[in-house]
Each structure stands twice: as structure tokens, then as C-alpha cells.
Write a protein that holds these residues in place. Structure first.
Motif, PDB file in Angstrom:
ATOM      1  N   PRO A  21       0.821  -1.216   0.000  1.00 38.08           N
ATOM      2  CA  PRO A  21       0.000   0.000   0.000  1.00 38.08           C
ATOM      3  C   PRO A  21       0.855   1.267   0.000  1.00 38.08           C
ATOM      4  CG  PRO A  21      -0.774  -1.567   1.658  1.00 38.08           C
ATOM      5  CD  PRO A  21       0.551  -2.084   1.156  1.00 38.08           C
ATOM      6  N   ARG A  22       0.258   2.358  -0.453  1.00 37.17           N
ATOM      7  CA  ARG A  22       0.977   3.634  -0.492  1.00 37.17           C
ATOM      8  C   ARG A  22       1.388   4.080   0.905  1.00 37.17           C
ATOM      9  NH1 ARG A  22      -2.287   7.509  -4.812  1.00 37.17           N
ATOM     10  NH2 ARG A  22      -1.828   6.278  -6.694  1.00 37.17           N
ATOM     11  N   THR A  23       0.511   3.832   1.873  1.00 33.93           N
ATOM     12  CA  THR A  23       0.851   4.247   3.239  1.00 33.93           C
ATOM     13  C   THR A  23       2.090   3.512   3.741  1.00 33.93           C
ATOM     14  OG1 THR A  23      -0.749   2.601   4.025  1.00 33.93           O
ATOM     15  CG2 THR A  23      -1.497   4.892   3.872  1.00 33.93           C
ATOM     16  N   ALA A  24       2.218   2.241   3.392  1.00 31.15           N
ATOM     17  CA  ALA A  24       3.394   1.474   3.812  1.00 31.15           C
ATOM     18  C   ALA A  24       4.644   1.978   3.108  1.00 31.15           C
ATOM     19  CB  ALA A  24       3.183  -0.006   3.527  1.00 31.15           C
ATOM     20  N   ARG A  25       4.507   2.293   1.816  1.00 34.95           N
ATOM     21  CA  ARG A  25       5.676   2.824   1.096  1.00 34.95           C
ATOM     22  C   ARG A  25       6.102   4.180   1.656  1.00 34.95           C
ATOM     23  NH1 ARG A  25       3.882   2.300  -5.062  1.00 34.95           N
ATOM     24  NH2 ARG A  25       1.819   2.306  -4.123  1.00 34.95           N
ATOM     25  N   ALA A  26       5.118   5.019   1.982  1.00 34.52           N
ATOM     26  CA  ALA A  26       5.448   6.311   2.571  1.00 34.52           C
ATOM     27  C   ALA A  26       6.120   6.130   3.931  1.00 34.52           C
ATOM     28  CB  ALA A  26       4.178   7.157   2.714  1.00 34.52           C
ATOM     29  N   TYR A  27       5.648   5.144   4.691  1.00 28.95           N
ATOM     30  CA  TYR A  27       6.237   4.856   6.009  1.00 28.95           C
ATOM     31  C   TYR A  27       7.693   4.425   5.851  1.00 28.95           C
ATOM     32  CZ  TYR A  27       6.444   2.819  10.732  1.00 28.95           C
ATOM     33  OH  TYR A  27       6.772   2.513  12.018  1.00 28.95           O
ATOM     34  N   ILE A  28       7.974   3.574   4.861  1.00 27.15           N
ATOM     35  CA  ILE A  28       9.352   3.112   4.618  1.00 27.15           C
ATOM     36  C   ILE A  28      10.231   4.275   4.171  1.00 27.15           C
ATOM     37  CG2 ILE A  28      10.784   1.634   3.173  1.00 27.15           C
ATOM     38  CD1 ILE A  28       8.451  -0.367   3.149  1.00 27.15           C
ATOM     39  N   VAL A  29       9.696   5.140   3.314  1.00 30.51           N
ATOM     40  CA  VAL A  29      10.471   6.304   2.860  1.00 30.51           C
ATOM     41  C   VAL A  29      10.815   7.200   4.046  1.00 30.51           C
ATOM     42  CG1 VAL A  29      10.353   8.418   1.502  1.00 30.51           C
ATOM     43  CG2 VAL A  29       9.612   6.264   0.495  1.00 30.51           C
ATOM     44  N   CYS A  30       9.855   7.428   4.931  1.00 35.77           N
ATOM     45  CA  CYS A  30      10.129   8.253   6.114  1.00 35.77           C
ATOM     46  C   CYS A  30      11.192   7.605   7.003  1.00 35.77           C
ATOM     47  CB  CYS A  30       8.848   8.468   6.902  1.00 35.77           C
ATOM     48  SG  CYS A  30       7.640   9.540   6.088  1.00 35.77           S
ATOM     49  N   ALA A  31      11.107   6.285   7.165  1.00 32.80           N
ATOM     50  CA  ALA A  31      12.120   5.592   7.964  1.00 32.80           C
ATOM     51  C   ALA A  31      13.489   5.692   7.311  1.00 32.80           C
ATOM     52  CB  ALA A  31      11.725   4.123   8.142  1.00 32.80           C
ATOM     53  N   ALA A  32      13.536   5.581   5.972  1.00 32.24           N
ATOM     54  CA  ALA A  32      14.817   5.693   5.266  1.00 32.24           C
ATOM     55  C   ALA A  32      15.406   7.087   5.408  1.00 32.24           C
ATOM     56  CB  ALA A  32      14.625   5.341   3.792  1.00 32.24           C
ATOM     57  N   LEU A  33      14.555   8.111   5.309  1.00 33.18           N
ATOM     58  CA  LEU A  33      15.045   9.478   5.490  1.00 33.18           C
ATOM     59  C   LEU A  33      15.562   9.684   6.911  1.00 33.18           C
ATOM     60  CD1 LEU A  33      12.284  11.478   3.568  1.00 33.18           C
ATOM     61  CD2 LEU A  33      14.642  11.051   2.843  1.00 33.18           C
ATOM     62  N   GLY A  34      14.858   9.135   7.883  1.00 33.22           N
ATOM     63  CA  GLY A  34      15.320   9.240   9.253  1.00 33.22           C
ATOM     64  C   GLY A  34      16.639   8.532   9.473  1.00 33.22           C
ATOM     65  N   ALA A  35      16.786   7.335   8.887  1.00 33.27           N
ATOM     66  CA  ALA A  35      18.050   6.605   9.018  1.00 33.27           C
ATOM     67  C   ALA A  35      19.189   7.369   8.358  1.00 33.27           C
ATOM     68  CB  ALA A  35      17.910   5.213   8.401  1.00 33.27           C
ATOM     69  N   GLY A  36      18.897   7.949   7.190  1.00 33.07           N
ATOM     70  CA  GLY A  36      19.929   8.738   6.525  1.00 33.07           C
ATOM     71  C   GLY A  36      20.347   9.949   7.344  1.00 33.07           C
ATOM     72  N   ALA A  37      19.369  10.615   7.961  1.00 31.36           N
ATOM     73  CA  ALA A  37      19.690  11.771   8.793  1.00 31.36           C
ATOM     74  C   ALA A  37      20.520  11.371  10.014  1.00 31.36           C
ATOM     75  CB  ALA A  37      18.394  12.453   9.237  1.00 31.36           C
ATOM     76  N   CYS A  38      20.253  10.201  10.555  1.00 26.87           N
ATOM     77  CA  CYS A  38      21.025   9.726  11.709  1.00 26.87           C
ATOM     78  C   CYS A  38      22.463   9.368  11.322  1.00 26.87           C
ATOM     79  CB  CYS A  38      20.344   8.515  12.334  1.00 26.87           C
ATOM     80  SG  CYS A  38      18.774   8.882  13.167  1.00 26.87           S
ATOM     81  N   ALA A  39      22.634   8.759  10.132  1.00 22.91           N
ATOM     82  CA  ALA A  39      23.961   8.288   9.729  1.00 22.91           C
ATOM     83  C   ALA A  39      24.807   9.382   9.075  1.00 22.91           C
ATOM     84  CB  ALA A  39      23.817   7.103   8.767  1.00 22.91           C
ATOM     85  N   LEU A  44       8.769   0.284  15.411  1.00 19.87           N
ATOM     86  CA  LEU A  44       8.795   0.452  13.960  1.00 19.87           C
ATOM     87  C   LEU A  44       8.113  -0.714  13.254  1.00 19.87           C
ATOM     88  CD1 LEU A  44      12.441   1.802  13.556  1.00 19.87           C
ATOM     89  CD2 LEU A  44      10.323   3.094  13.236  1.00 19.87           C
ATOM     90  N   ASP A  45       8.340  -1.921  13.735  1.00 19.65           N
ATOM     91  CA  ASP A  45       7.710  -3.093  13.113  1.00 19.65           C
ATOM     92  C   ASP A  45       6.195  -3.048  13.268  1.00 19.65           C
ATOM     93  OD1 ASP A  45      10.067  -4.130  12.221  1.00 19.65           O
ATOM     94  OD2 ASP A  45      10.315  -5.572  13.850  1.00 19.65           O
ATOM     95  N   GLY A  46       5.723  -2.595  14.434  1.00 16.68           N
ATOM     96  CA  GLY A  46       4.287  -2.444  14.599  1.00 16.68           C
ATOM     97  C   GLY A  46       3.713  -1.429  13.627  1.00 16.68           C
ATOM     98  N   GLY A  47       4.444  -0.365  13.389  1.00 21.80           N
ATOM     99  CA  GLY A  47       3.980   0.639  12.437  1.00 21.80           C
ATOM    100  C   GLY A  47       3.890   0.105  11.019  1.00 21.80           C
ATOM    101  N   ILE A  48       4.882  -0.675  10.599  1.00 22.18           N
ATOM    102  CA  ILE A  48       4.829  -1.203   9.229  1.00 22.18           C
ATOM    103  C   ILE A  48       3.739  -2.249   9.084  1.00 22.18           C
ATOM    104  CG2 ILE A  48       6.541  -3.061   9.509  1.00 22.18           C
ATOM    105  CD1 ILE A  48       6.147  -0.726   6.476  1.00 22.18           C
ATOM    106  N   ARG A  49       3.486  -3.014  10.144  1.00 19.16           N
ATOM    107  CA  ARG A  49       2.378  -3.976  10.084  1.00 19.16           C
ATOM    108  C   ARG A  49       1.042  -3.247   9.980  1.00 19.16           C
ATOM    109  NH1 ARG A  49       2.370  -8.108  14.827  1.00 19.16           N
ATOM    110  NH2 ARG A  49       0.692  -8.984  13.556  1.00 19.16           N
TER     111      ARG A  49
END
Length: 476
Positions: free
Chosen positions: A5-23, A167-172
Motif C-alpha cells: 500500500p501507499r501508506t506502507a511505502r510512505a512509512y518506509i520512505v520516512c524511515a529511510a530518510l530518518g536513518a539517513g539523517a542519523c547516519a 517500527l515493526d508495529g507501524g509497518i504492520r
């Protein structure tokens, strides 16, 4: 393949942006990253995940079980103790992108795994730094100290676990359209103990890494962790094989006796409902469920013309069908993991007053597992439409069970079923063929009308199934 779903893809994109900002701070000058340590840990985690991508190397000894996710989390937790937060997040990214995924879409799943582990490693490293892990592990003048580093390590492992499960609960929730409470239910309980063990292993890696023995000694910690994870994976693989065996047997029964299709699964669920109400859990609960699912497996030995016959059975046909508990017991007696479920298959038609079959056992002579299944079997038979009887409302079926408690059924099992249905509702309410009076079923399912009426005068006999005796006193 179910699209993401789009919501799941948006959630993954937000997590990726957050991981990038942390690293990212680890890559920007002036960076305090100890690149020798960070590079070795990054490469180690990536190399540990890489074999799982290979069909040959990614399997355990004997070639039976693929390595599971989380097998090498001690490397990330060691990084959280040894490195600044940004460098710890960076350590998780290459390995997460190389991780094995079982289902498509692989790219999204790898991006999610890399982002989630990077965020968890960053949070764990922040926690460890706040509690003085760098000084405890030798960055200060005292050198590495195991007792002082224990609290930071356990706290870091706890935060790592909390972030991952959140995070896993959010993606589920976004991928499967689940309510947040349902998506998070059970995640923390299953993950907490393994992550704390990984945290202790990561602490040992950190202590050895900073000791006089150096990084090479730290690698020895991974060997017992790999072995323990492999054993754990073997256990789950064995359970999956057990489930497959049971499904195959049940499908064979359903194909042969199409009138009762789904009955075995419903009896298994009702048996587990009763067992849980009685305080059983773990392996015992699984055994009770297996017993309910397999209780009629002996019908594979009964002629199909008898099973599918419309109308009353002749005495000879009844004698034939009453052999099905013994047939079933003989069929599964060699399946060791079933345990006491084999006794339930053999004795689920025994009665408390000794009038049952095949051996006429009475009272406590009947195995407890069989007494549970007998109640679940009768309940489903009464609330299901058969070729020879219409479904009864749930409340009527429960009243009939209560009326026959003490003669046919164990009163303790009947009371447990009544309590469980009053709290949790009918586990198969609304299914086709699972009840005649839909309003009564729905009322019991939502807990608003599930009160059991007072026992009524004896009515027409309720037949438990084609293997039951006809009785003027109620369900057989």
C-alpha cells in the motif's frame, strides 16, 4: 503478489530518510568516527548477512534451515557500545541492504530492514553514550570494565528492542491495515528476551574488542550466537513441519467427509479456547489444539458410503463408524510430537458415566485432553448444519451441554467453554455452516447476549457426529 500500500511505502520512505539523517553526521567533517573500528564492524555485519543470500551458504548445518533475521544483531549492539551514534547507524545500513528477504517486493523489504536497524542502532548508541559506555569500555583511563558496562549494554539492548518493535508495529499497521494495538500486540514480549541476550553478546564483543586480545578475539563471540540462533531456527522449522503434517491429515478427512468440512479446525479452536480458560499454555495448549484438529482422523478408515449416508445408520453401520477412534489412534501413534493428543483421538467419545466407547471409561479414567475435545466436538456439532441435523443457536447448544454435564461431559470443561464464550465470543461466529440462528451467534460473539439460559427439559437427541451414539439424554 499483494501490492504494498501507499501508506506502507510512505512509512518506509520516512524511515529511510530518518536513518539517513542519523547516519549522515558520520560522513561529514569534522567527524569523530573511529573509521578503523567502524569499517571493521560494518564489513563484519555485511559479511554475516551476505551468506543468507546464497542458497547454499545461507542454510544451517544439514541444509535444513535458513539463517534467521537477528542472528547477527550482537554486531550492531557492539557497534552501539563502541561507536558514536551516527557511526553505529551507518554500520547497520550495508548489512540491512544485503539481508535475505523471503517475499517480494524485495527492494522495499531490504530498504525497510536497513532503515529500521539503523534507527535502532542509533538510538541504542545514544543510550549507551548517555550511560557512560565509552568510558566503561576503555575510552577512558580505566580500561575496559565488564561490570561497569553491564548497565549501559542492557539499556542499549532494551532501547534497540523497543525501537525495532515500535517500527515493526507501524509497518504492520500500514501494510496490513491493522489497528495499532493489534499490530503491536505480542511483538515486544516475543522480542525482549532475545534482544537482551544479543545485548550481552554485544557487550562481550565490545569488551574483547577493546582488550589486549583485539578485534580477532571479539569474533569468537559470534560462533555461539550463530549456533544458538540455528537451534532456534531448527525448532521453528520443526514446528512448521508438524503443522504441515497435521494440515495434510485434516485435508484428507475433509475431502472424504465433505459434509463436515471445516469441523476439525473449529473443534481445534474450541478445544484451545477451553484449554486456555483452564490455564493451559505453551506446548500443552498446542497439544490440545492438535488433538481437536485430529480427533476425527480415523474416519479415513471408514467407508465413504457410511460417512456420506443420508438418514439413520443401521446397527452394523454404527458399529463400523464407532471404530474410527481406534483407527485414528493407530494412524498417529507413531507421530511422537502429538503426545497426549493421541489419547484424545482414542477416547474423545468416552462419557463420564461410562456409557461411551471404545472402552467405556468413566470419570477421571478418561484423559483430560479427551474430555476437553469431547465438549468442543459436541459444541461444534450442535452449532453446525449437517446432512442429518440443522444447526442450533449457540445459547441452546451451551444449555444442552450443561444439561449433560456430569453424565456425558466433564462439568469443568463445560463450565470453561461457557466462560470463554461469554468473554471472547464464538470463535467462528458468522461462518457458513457454523450456526443456524445467526442472531444468537452474533449476540454471543459480541458478549451482549451470550448468557446461557437455564437448562430446559430434555428435547430431541443432539448427535455429536457420525461416530456418536444416539441417546435420549442429549448430545452423544
Amino acid at each position: 503478489m499483494k501490492p504494498l500500500p501507499r501508506t506502507a511505502r510512505a512509512y518506509i520512505v520516512c524511515a529511510a530518510l530518518g536513518a539517513g539523517a542519523c547516519a549522515l553526521p558520520a560522513l561529514l567533517p569534522p567527524s569523530p568516527t573511529p573509521w578503523a573500528t567502524a569499517g571493521l564492524l560494518t564489513a563484519l555485519y555485511a559479511l554475516c548477512e551476505l551468506p543468507a543470500r546464497c542458497r547454499l551458504l545461507g542454510r544451517g548445518p544439514g541444509g535444513s534451515v535458513a539463517l534467521g533475521a537477528g542472528s547477527f544483531f550482537p554486531v550492531l549492539l557492539a557497534a552501539a557500545l563502541l561507536l558514536p551514534p551516527a557511526a553505529a547507524a551507518l554500520t547497520a545500513l550495508p548489512g540491512g541492504l544485503l539481508a535475505r528477504v523471503e517475499e517480494p517486493p524485495a527492494g522495499w523489504r531490504r530498504a525497510w530492514r536497513a532503515s529500521a536497524t539503523a534507527l535502532a542502532a542509533w538510538a541504542a548508541a545514544r543510550t549507551a553514550a548517555a550511560l557512560g559506555a565509552p568510558a566503561a569500555l576503555g575510552a577512558g583511563p580505566a580500561g575496559p570494565g565488564l561490570p561497569r558496562a553491564l548497565l549501559p549494554a542492557l539499556a542499549a539492548a532494551l532501547v534497540f528492542c523497543l525501537v525495532l518493535t515500535a517500527l515493526d508495529g507501524g509497518i504492520r499497521a500500514t501494510a496490513d491495515a491493522l489497528p495499532l494495538r493489534a499490530a503491536w500486540r505480542g511483538l515486544l514480549g516475543r522480542a525482549l528476551a532475545p534482544h537482551l541476550v544479543h545485548g550481552l553478546a554485544g557487550l562481550m564483543m565490545g569488551v574483547l574488542w577493546r582488550s589486549a586480545h583485539g578485534p580477532a578475539a571479539a569474533l569468537l563471540v559470534l560462533l555461539p550466537m550463530y549456533i544458538s540462533c540455528w537451534v532456534f531456527a531448527q525448532y521453528h522449522h520443526e514446528r512448521a513441519a508438524h503443522q504441515a503434517t497435521i494440515r495434510a491429515l485434516v485435508q484428507a478427512v475433509d475431502i472424504k467427509d465433505s459434509y463436515t468440512r471445516g469441523h476439525s479446525e473449529r473443534v481445534g479452536d474450541a478445544s484451545a479456547l477451553i484449554a486456555r480458560e483452564l490455564g493451559m499454555d505453551g506446548d500443552r495448549l498446542d497439544t490440545i489444539r492438535f488433538a481437536g484438529i485430529l480427533h476425527d482422523v480415523g474416519k479415513l478408515g471408514v467407508p465413504t458410503r457410511v460417512l456420506r449416508k443420508d438418514g439413520p445408520l443401521t446397527p452394523e453401520e454404527r458399529r463400523i463408524i464407532e471404530l474410527h477412534p481406534e483407527y485414528g489412534h493407530e494412524m498417529i501413534r507413531g507421530i511422537g510430537f502429538l503426545g497426549e493428543a493421541r489419547d484424545a483421538v482414542l477416547h474423545h467419545h468416552e462419557r463420564i458415566d461410562g456409557s461411551g466407547y471404545p472402552y467405556g471409561l468413566r470419570g477421571e479414567e478418561i484423559p483430560e485432553c479427551a474430555r476437553v475435545v469431547a465438549v468442543a466436538d459436541a459444541f461444534d456439532a450442535m452449532t453446525s448444519t449437517r446432512s442429518y441435523s440443522r444447526a442450533r443457536p449457540v445459547a441452546t447448544a451451551l444449555a444442552e451441554l450443561e444439561r449433560c454435564a456430569g453424565s456425558h461431559f466433564d462439568p469443568r470443561m463445560v463450565a470453561a467453554l461457557v466462560r470463554a464464550l461469554g468473554r471472547r465470543g464464538h470463535p467462528h461466529a458468522g461462518e457458513a455452516g457454523s450456526g443456524g440462528d445467526r442472531q444468537a451467534d452474533a449476540a454471543t460473539a459480541d458478549g451482549t447476549g451470550g448468557q446461557v439460559p437455564a437448562p430446559r427439559a430434555p428435547g430431541p437427541p443432539a448427535r455429536q457426529d457420525r461416530g456418536a451414539r444416539t441417546s435420549p439424554r442429549g448430545p452423544a
